[in-house]
Each structure stands twice: as structure tokens, then as C-alpha cells.
Design a protein around this motif. Sequence first.
Motif, PDB file in Angstrom:
ATOM      1  N   LEU A 139      -6.719  35.807  14.723  1.00  0.00           N
ATOM      2  CA  LEU A 139      -6.262  35.716  16.110  1.00  0.00           C
ATOM      3  C   LEU A 139      -4.904  36.396  16.304  1.00  0.00           C
ATOM      4  O   LEU A 139      -4.163  36.089  17.226  1.00  0.00           O
ATOM      5  CB  LEU A 139      -6.171  34.243  16.553  1.00  0.00           C
ATOM      6  CG  LEU A 139      -7.473  33.444  16.462  1.00  0.00           C
ATOM      7  CD1 LEU A 139      -7.244  32.015  16.915  1.00  0.00           C
ATOM      8  CD2 LEU A 139      -8.578  34.069  17.296  1.00  0.00           C
ATOM      9  N   TRP A 160     -17.375  41.217  21.866  1.00  0.00           N
ATOM     10  CA  TRP A 160     -15.917  41.209  21.600  1.00  0.00           C
ATOM     11  C   TRP A 160     -15.191  40.460  22.721  1.00  0.00           C
ATOM     12  O   TRP A 160     -14.299  39.662  22.471  1.00  0.00           O
ATOM     13  CB  TRP A 160     -15.395  42.646  21.508  1.00  0.00           C
ATOM     14  CG  TRP A 160     -13.924  42.707  21.218  1.00  0.00           C
ATOM     15  CD1 TRP A 160     -13.327  42.677  19.994  1.00  0.00           C
ATOM     16  CD2 TRP A 160     -12.847  42.769  22.178  1.00  0.00           C
ATOM     17  NE1 TRP A 160     -11.960  42.714  20.125  1.00  0.00           N
ATOM     18  CE2 TRP A 160     -11.628  42.771  21.445  1.00  0.00           C
ATOM     19  CE3 TRP A 160     -12.785  42.809  23.563  1.00  0.00           C
ATOM     20  CZ2 TRP A 160     -10.375  42.825  22.049  1.00  0.00           C
ATOM     21  CZ3 TRP A 160     -11.537  42.870  24.172  1.00  0.00           C
ATOM     22  CH2 TRP A 160     -10.351  42.876  23.425  1.00  0.00           C
ATOM     23  N   LYS A 193      -3.177  41.742  19.040  1.00  0.00           N
ATOM     24  CA  LYS A 193      -3.726  43.084  18.790  1.00  0.00           C
ATOM     25  C   LYS A 193      -2.718  44.144  19.224  1.00  0.00           C
ATOM     26  O   LYS A 193      -2.080  43.996  20.260  1.00  0.00           O
ATOM     27  CB  LYS A 193      -5.003  43.308  19.609  1.00  0.00           C
ATOM     28  CG  LYS A 193      -6.043  42.233  19.468  1.00  0.00           C
ATOM     29  CD  LYS A 193      -6.813  42.357  18.176  1.00  0.00           C
ATOM     30  CE  LYS A 193      -7.852  41.272  18.057  1.00  0.00           C
ATOM     31  NZ  LYS A 193      -7.305  39.918  17.986  1.00  0.00           N
ATOM     32  N   LYS A 226     -13.721  33.809  15.585  1.00  0.00           N
ATOM     33  CA  LYS A 226     -12.637  33.578  16.570  1.00  0.00           C
ATOM     34  C   LYS A 226     -12.919  32.311  17.377  1.00  0.00           C
ATOM     35  O   LYS A 226     -12.026  31.485  17.595  1.00  0.00           O
ATOM     36  CB  LYS A 226     -12.555  34.766  17.540  1.00  0.00           C
ATOM     37  CG  LYS A 226     -11.880  36.003  16.989  1.00  0.00           C
ATOM     38  CD  LYS A 226     -11.892  37.082  18.083  1.00  0.00           C
ATOM     39  CE  LYS A 226     -11.407  38.418  17.577  1.00  0.00           C
ATOM     40  NZ  LYS A 226     -11.655  39.490  18.534  1.00  0.00           N
ATOM     41  N   ARG A 234      -7.864  45.618  26.179  1.00  0.00           N
ATOM     42  CA  ARG A 234      -6.995  45.852  25.017  1.00  0.00           C
ATOM     43  C   ARG A 234      -5.664  46.454  25.435  1.00  0.00           C
ATOM     44  O   ARG A 234      -4.630  46.206  24.838  1.00  0.00           O
ATOM     45  CB  ARG A 234      -7.666  46.834  24.036  1.00  0.00           C
ATOM     46  CG  ARG A 234      -8.730  46.281  23.142  1.00  0.00           C
ATOM     47  CD  ARG A 234      -8.200  45.466  21.978  1.00  0.00           C
ATOM     48  NE  ARG A 234      -7.226  46.126  21.139  1.00  0.00           N
ATOM     49  CZ  ARG A 234      -7.521  46.896  20.113  1.00  0.00           C
ATOM     50  NH1 ARG A 234      -8.769  47.111  19.781  1.00  0.00           N
ATOM     51  NH2 ARG A 234      -6.574  47.443  19.374  1.00  0.00           N
ATOM     52  N   LYS A 293     -13.720  46.730  28.121  1.00  0.00           N
ATOM     53  CA  LYS A 293     -13.195  46.162  26.860  1.00  0.00           C
ATOM     54  C   LYS A 293     -11.899  46.875  26.471  1.00  0.00           C
ATOM     55  O   LYS A 293     -10.906  46.241  26.105  1.00  0.00           O
ATOM     56  CB  LYS A 293     -14.235  46.342  25.745  1.00  0.00           C
ATOM     57  CG  LYS A 293     -13.746  45.825  24.409  1.00  0.00           C
ATOM     58  CD  LYS A 293     -14.570  46.333  23.254  1.00  0.00           C
ATOM     59  CE  LYS A 293     -13.891  47.498  22.584  1.00  0.00           C
ATOM     60  NZ  LYS A 293     -14.421  47.871  21.295  1.00  0.00           N
ATOM     61  N   GLU A 316     -12.999  37.213  22.158  1.00  0.00           N
ATOM     62  CA  GLU A 316     -11.550  37.337  22.377  1.00  0.00           C
ATOM     63  C   GLU A 316     -11.075  36.342  23.436  1.00  0.00           C
ATOM     64  O   GLU A 316      -9.958  35.829  23.365  1.00  0.00           O
ATOM     65  CB  GLU A 316     -11.245  38.777  22.810  1.00  0.00           C
ATOM     66  CG  GLU A 316      -9.784  39.129  22.876  1.00  0.00           C
ATOM     67  CD  GLU A 316      -9.090  39.140  21.514  1.00  0.00           C
ATOM     68  OE1 GLU A 316      -7.861  39.094  21.511  1.00  0.00           O
ATOM     69  OE2 GLU A 316      -9.778  39.173  20.467  1.00  0.00           O
ATOM     70  N   TYR A 317     -11.927  36.081  24.441  1.00  0.00           N
ATOM     71  CA  TYR A 317     -11.505  35.203  25.539  1.00  0.00           C
ATOM     72  C   TYR A 317     -12.349  33.927  25.577  1.00  0.00           C
ATOM     73  O   TYR A 317     -12.646  33.402  26.644  1.00  0.00           O
ATOM     74  CB  TYR A 317     -11.589  35.963  26.879  1.00  0.00           C
ATOM     75  CG  TYR A 317     -10.714  37.191  26.842  1.00  0.00           C
ATOM     76  CD1 TYR A 317      -9.324  37.088  26.923  1.00  0.00           C
ATOM     77  CD2 TYR A 317     -11.256  38.462  26.659  1.00  0.00           C
ATOM     78  CE1 TYR A 317      -8.514  38.207  26.855  1.00  0.00           C
ATOM     79  CE2 TYR A 317     -10.453  39.586  26.578  1.00  0.00           C
ATOM     80  CZ  TYR A 317      -9.072  39.448  26.676  1.00  0.00           C
ATOM     81  OH  TYR A 317      -8.262  40.545  26.587  1.00  0.00           O
TER      82      TYR A 317
END
Length: 938
Positions: A542, A450, A545, A490, A419, A415, A454-455
Motif C-alpha cells: 500500500l 487495479w 505510488k 490490497k 495515478r 486508471k 486501489e480504492y
Amino acid sequence: MTDSKYFTTTKKGEIFELKAELNSDKKEKKKEAVKKVIASMTVGKDVSALFPDVVNCMQTDNLELKKLVYLYLMNYAKSQPDMAIMAVNTFVKDCEDPNPLIRALAVRTMGCIRVDKITEYLCEPLRKCLKDEDPYVRKTAAVCVAKLHDINAQLVEDQGFLDTLKDLISDSNPMVVANAVAALSEIAESHPSSNLLDLNPQSINKLLTALNECTEWGQIFILDCLANYMPKDDREAQSICERVTPRLSHANSAVVLSAVKVLMKFMEMLSKDLDYYGTLLKKLAPPLVTLLSAEPELQYVALRNINLIVQKRPEILKHEMKVFFVKYNDPIYVKLEKLDIMIRLASQANIAQVLAELKEYATEVDVDFVRKAVRAIGRCAIKVEQSAERCVSTLLDLIQTKVNYVVQEAIVVIKDIFRKYPNKYESVIATLCENLDSLDEPEARAAMIWIVGEYAERIDNADELLESFLEGFHDESTQVQLQLLTAIVKLFLKKPTETQELVQQVLSLATQDSDNPDLRDRGYIYWRLLSTDPVAAKEVVLAEKPLISEETDLIEPTLLDELICYIGTLASVYHKPPSAFVEGSRGSVHKSLPPRTGSSESAESPDAAPSGAPPSEQPAVIPTQGDLLGDLLNLDLGPPASGPPVATSSVQLGAVDLLGGGLDSLMGGSSFAAPSAVMPATLGPPLSSGLGDLFELAGGVGTLSGSYVAPRTVWLPAMKAKGLEISGTFSRQAGAISMELSLTNKALQVMSDFAIQFNRNSFGLAPAAPLQIHAPLTPNQTVEISLPLNTVGSVMKMDPLSNLQVAVKNNIDVFYFSTLYPLHILFVEDGKMERQMFLATWKDIPNENEAQFQIKDCPLNADAVSSKLQGSNIFTIAKRNVEGQDMLYQSLKLTNGIWVLAELRIQPGSPSFTLSLKCRAPEVSQCVYQAYETILKN
């Protein structure tokens, strides 16, 4: 027969027999009796009834017997103070005995008897012993002064013993010097305000001379004392370092660590360009490596100290990676420490070795160690970009082993890798999803959720995966619940039509059925965002990051500097300052490293600026930034005191229709009601500090006057663009950035269909509107356009930082050029920092982040400089005059939230200024300096 026989007897009625034996006329019998008494005392029997009889045995020439009696006295004097006074005469007599051993023994025992009545009788003998001709007696008397000070400090001061103790620092005998230093240090620790160890170059010289000749513990006392000395310049620091360096080869590890502490502290004052600095770095490595061949407990202490040293100066041990490789028989506490240091030393040069080693560790049997090893592989990927590919494939191999705890740790670190390197390794997501059912630890579950959120657009069954977690929502830990809530929101923003029920379900679980305030608050914020302004929701949830920084577990720089001053003590093992675990005045002494050479942290640094807030308020410090990317947390809650209204789709709290369905734009008309909840009408008063009246300068948070605009220059010559010439400049007016362009057609044909695009750049500059040229551009015609820009584009660090690559298209072709934009167009209007915040932040930013520049040929005075810079959003916070120089303390803030603090030194009548800049992202300093030059010289 040995003395152990005295401990075996358990006869009854023993006291009477001992009494008789103690009063015997035969010396041998007396001695035997005293031995029996001491043995009984040692095993915990009460033999205080024999006090007068034992004291009578003091009158003897036998040294062994005397020692035994003194031992008894020390133990029982406190419970029998009146009887103890009987012994005073003998003490005084013994202090004048021809045998120096007896003189020393008497003065040592008197210091150990903590009875007030006796202490006054002790002063005269102690004064004589401090001036005794025998060094053994003097060194014992020196320690006695410290003991006496602990019992009655006032008495010691009145009797002038402290001055005598200071004189002993110049004694001819090195052991006396060491004990005098130890005694003074002990007294100074319990009375931090007293300036007892008033060290000067002469006394330092004496200490260094004594250092070579005294015992190992004496050397430690002297080295610790040297570490508290502040050399007057780098030459003195270097000469002390040269004389301390031989201690690094001492057999006692405590001496080695004390010497390392002195050298680490004084290296701060040496310039890195010196040859000696490099030599010293090389000399520090071997002794630290040698410490690792001791027994495990010593190794652990050495490793904890090395951990601090490596964080402060990694270059010392950068070639010594192999000594930190784990041995199969190392205890777990040593293994974990070695792992930590391996990661800190990992670099492109040694990463292959490190990874091979870590992969080996991941197959060990010790679960804690394996977890840490897997996590270490992830940390290496984040730290050394070139190794990321290998690290990810290593982690995938480990996931294939299907060992539960290995898989869970691997998912947690992957993860973080996502990032750090977005859009690079997402192909592994499918493999991760296969292991979803085996995850049972909160951290691993949260990491997986997460990744799915996120994806979500890359995972076909993302909604099913998240729904499977939702079934046991209330049994999950808070960490997983929060992550699940965010992930589903998300997912909803990415696929609104398919996941409406899912998002309503999670919002109602989080808000109505949960009693965790964090979870409820986050649920309400999302609900409000979704029901009032879906576009804003998309921007917030969204948003791109910020990349994570390399080392997240580094010790905070000011604490690290303090801990370096405590190398070789408990503080360096706990990695906490003494105040955290020592009570009373001893823990309150705060130590820090000397300022670096070349830094402007001198009398005129802003620390000396008069403080405007009461000292009890701890000023806030701006959080660290991982990279050149702004952080949502850096946004102010309070509105700026003045300045243009910001055009964003902000939600007006207090005027929100909570039950209104604002999601039509996302979901095509279906309404979406939030439960009524008590929400604050406003976010409280604006965060103003009330310190404005302290500042000598007028002006609110920002001014609306435009910043300096450079004259236009040719960016794209006609010969390179088939007849199209583009010249331009950048400007910032009333908070809006624009690109002022002149397009000239020097070709023979008409040009039309213009468009413009920017490549990714350091600050996300992008056109805020299309390039509008309403009529075709005829030959020899020039058109001037102001293209509005914003800073919400994609970010990529450029070299140089302010480089902007532009593509312009027309009906003929696409043309490319690059230009450098002046950084001051990114200085925002609310960049004036409150004075207390400025002071706290200046101290908090590490000294190595400070950069100094010279601005030459600028014949302006301080007021003219201040007003000129204020026009470009560089705000003067305070102005002071120090020794005839004007000092301006200034702050500015970039569009991505990075703050830059400046100290501008102006010598009236001289056209050269000195500019010192401090910033958490030091790479911007050069560009800020160029902006200063540009503004001041035009």
C-alpha cells in the motif's frame, strides 16, 4: 507504329531469323533485329545464343543502336564473360569518341558489367574520362568509380581513383561535384573506417556553392554530406545554416527533408539566446506544413519525420496544431500519426481545440482510430493538468455511449488519470463499476481490477466485484491474473476480517495451481510478506505510488538524437537505427548530434576517463524517474559495503518460518499458513563490482562522519509567536536526520503541551517522533531538543524545492513558520556510484539536463575539496588532471533514490571552480549547487 509491336510476336524458330537479320548489311534491318532481341530479353526469353551477333553490331555510329547493344551486353556479360571480352576493344575506342554522349555511355556500361576479367581493361579509359573536358563525361565517370570500388576495392585504391574523385569535389561544374560527393559517400558507407570525405571549411564552401546550381538529387547528395560535417564553432554552423535555408522552399520533398536534417543537426551548436536561433525556428515550420499537402504516402513519411522533430524541438510547430487535425478522407495510417503529433503538441494554450477535435474523433466508425482518440484524451489529461477536469468529463460522456470498445479504452486511460492525480476524480468510480460486465479485453479488465483494489475502501462491494473475476481465474490472461492477485492482497490489507478466505483462495490459485513463473513468484512473495511481517506487507503493497510521467512513449534521448541524423531516410520512418534493419557494415555506422554549446562534453568529460571494465559489458543505467519520487525499483539488492544498519522491518530471507501464522496483528489471531515452497536462502552475493582498486581514493561506500551542520538561525521570532522564540538548524549524523531546535520562552507565562507538525514537502520530511519537552518552559528559560526526522511523509513539490512549512503548538496557540533545509542532509551514505555505471549514466542523461554553476572565493585544492565533500556524502569517483586542471567526477544520491552526477573543474591557484551537474530530475540541480557552496565555504 510504336515499339510495342516488338512485344506481340511469339513465333517459333525466331532465333535463327534474328541471327540472319543481325548479320544483314542493311542498317535499318540490323536496328529492327536488335530491338526484337531486346524485347525478347525484356519479357524473359533467353537470347544469349545471339551474343556474338549482337556484339558485332557495336561497330556503328548510330547512338540509338549503340545504346541497345550496350543494354544487351550489361544483361548477358555475366553469363558469358569470355565472349564479353570481345567487346572491350570497342569500349576503349568509344571512350575516345568525339561525341561526349558516346564517351559517357561507354564508361557507364563498362561500370555496369560486373566481370572481373573486364575490370582491369576499364582502368585506362576511366582515368581519361575522369579528366575529360566535358562535364557530362566527368560526372558519369565519378559514379563509375563507386561501381568499380564495389567490384574490386583494392584495384580502385591502387590506381589512385579515390584521389582523383576527391579532386572532383573542387570541379567547376556543380553536377560533377554532386556526383563526386555521391560516389565518395557511397564508398565511405561500405568502408566506415576509411576517412574519405575529409571535409574542411574550404571544401564545405565549394559544396555550398555547388548546392544552388545542381539538380535536385545532386542537392540531396550534397546536403547529406553536409549533415556529416562537424563545424568547428557556432559561427561556422550559423553560416552553413544560412546558406542551406533557401533549400527549404524546394519543390522536391526529399530536398526539403535533407535540408531540415542539416538545420536540426547544426541548431544543436547554436545558442538559444541568438536572434538567429529564433528566426531559424520560424523558418522550419512552413516547409514541414507544406509537406502535409502532398499525397498520403508522402504525408505519412513527412509525419513520421515530424514526430521526431516535435520530440526534439516542440517549439518549431507549437502554433501549427490545426494542420494536424484529421481530414475525413485521410487513410488510417495518416490519421493515427496525426493523432500522435497532436498529443505531443498539446499545451494549455490549445487544449480546448484539441479536446473538441478528439471528442469528435471518438464518434467515428473506424474502431482503431476511435480507440486511439479515446486514449489520446487520457494522455492530454495527464500532460496538461489544467485540462484534466474537462478530459475526465469527456471520458464519462463517452462511457455513457455504452459502445463497448469506447468504454474499455476509457477505463484504461482513467486508471492512468487516477495515478497522475490521486484523490481528485475518484467520484467517477461508481460509473466505472456499472460497466464491469461489459469488459472483455485483458487491458481493460486489468485496469478495472487495479481501480477496485486501489480504492477498495471507497467501494462497498469491492470483495464481491473481485470475487466475480476470480471465478474464471485460469482463463484470464497473465496481465489480469497478476493484477487480480495484487488487488485482492490490497483489499485484504485494508479489510482483513472480511476477506481472509478470498486472499487464501487467490494465493493458492496463484502458487499451487499456476504454471506461470511470474504469477507464482509474486504469489509467494505476497504469501511470505503476509505470513512474516504484516506491517512490512502494508508498507510495500500500500505504499504511496510515484506519479506517472507525462509522456511515456517518447523515444529514448540518445536514440532520438541518432534518428535526427537520419531524417529523410528509412530509419526516420521506422523510428529505428539503421543497424536494426540493415545488415553488414552499412548499418553499423553510428551517428550522433554535435554537443550543445556551453556543455562541458569536451575532452575532459567523463567519457574520456579510462574505463575500468571490459568493453563487452554493457554498463547498467539508472532508470528514469517520473518525478521527485523514489521508485521501489531503484533500491539496491546488495547491502552497502559499510554504513549504519538500516532500521526497517525487513524480512530476513532464509530465516522465515513459512508455516508460521504472522497475520494475527491484522486478523485477530487466526493462523495463516503458506504452502512450503523452495525459496532461496539468500539473494546471492552483494552486488560489488571489484572496481574499487581503480579509484585513487580510499573509503568504502559511505563514511559515518557527520555532514556539515550550519549554525542555528532564528526561525520564529518571539514577537510573532506570543513570546515563543524558535531557532534551529538541520543535521545528518550516522545516516540519521535531525532538526536541532532551541525553544526560548520570552513571555511572562509558563509554556507547555508542545507538539510539532510538518506540511507536505518535496522530499517527504516528517518528524520521526513527537516533540518531547518533559517539563513546562518557564519565562526566560531555553531548552534544546534534537528532533529525529524521517523521509516517509507525504510528498508535494514545493517552490523553492527545499521549503519546509512547520506548525508548532503549545498551551497558548498554534504558530506557523517556514524554513529552507540544506539539501545535503538528504545525501545518503551509499551514494558512491561504480565507475562504469557513472560513465554510462552520464552519457545516458540528455545534455539539456546538464546545469553549470560557478563556485567563487573557495581557495581549496582538489584533495581538500574531495575530503570535505565526502564528509557530507558527496563521493569522488575519479580524479584526473586535464591540461593543468584538476577534474573531480562525483556522485551523490538523495533519500528518494534520485542520483546526481557532478563534474568539478578546479584550476590550481584559482579560487573559482566550475561545477557541472547532470540529473534526471534537473529541478534539484540548483539546490545541489547551493549545498556544494555551503559545504565548501564553511
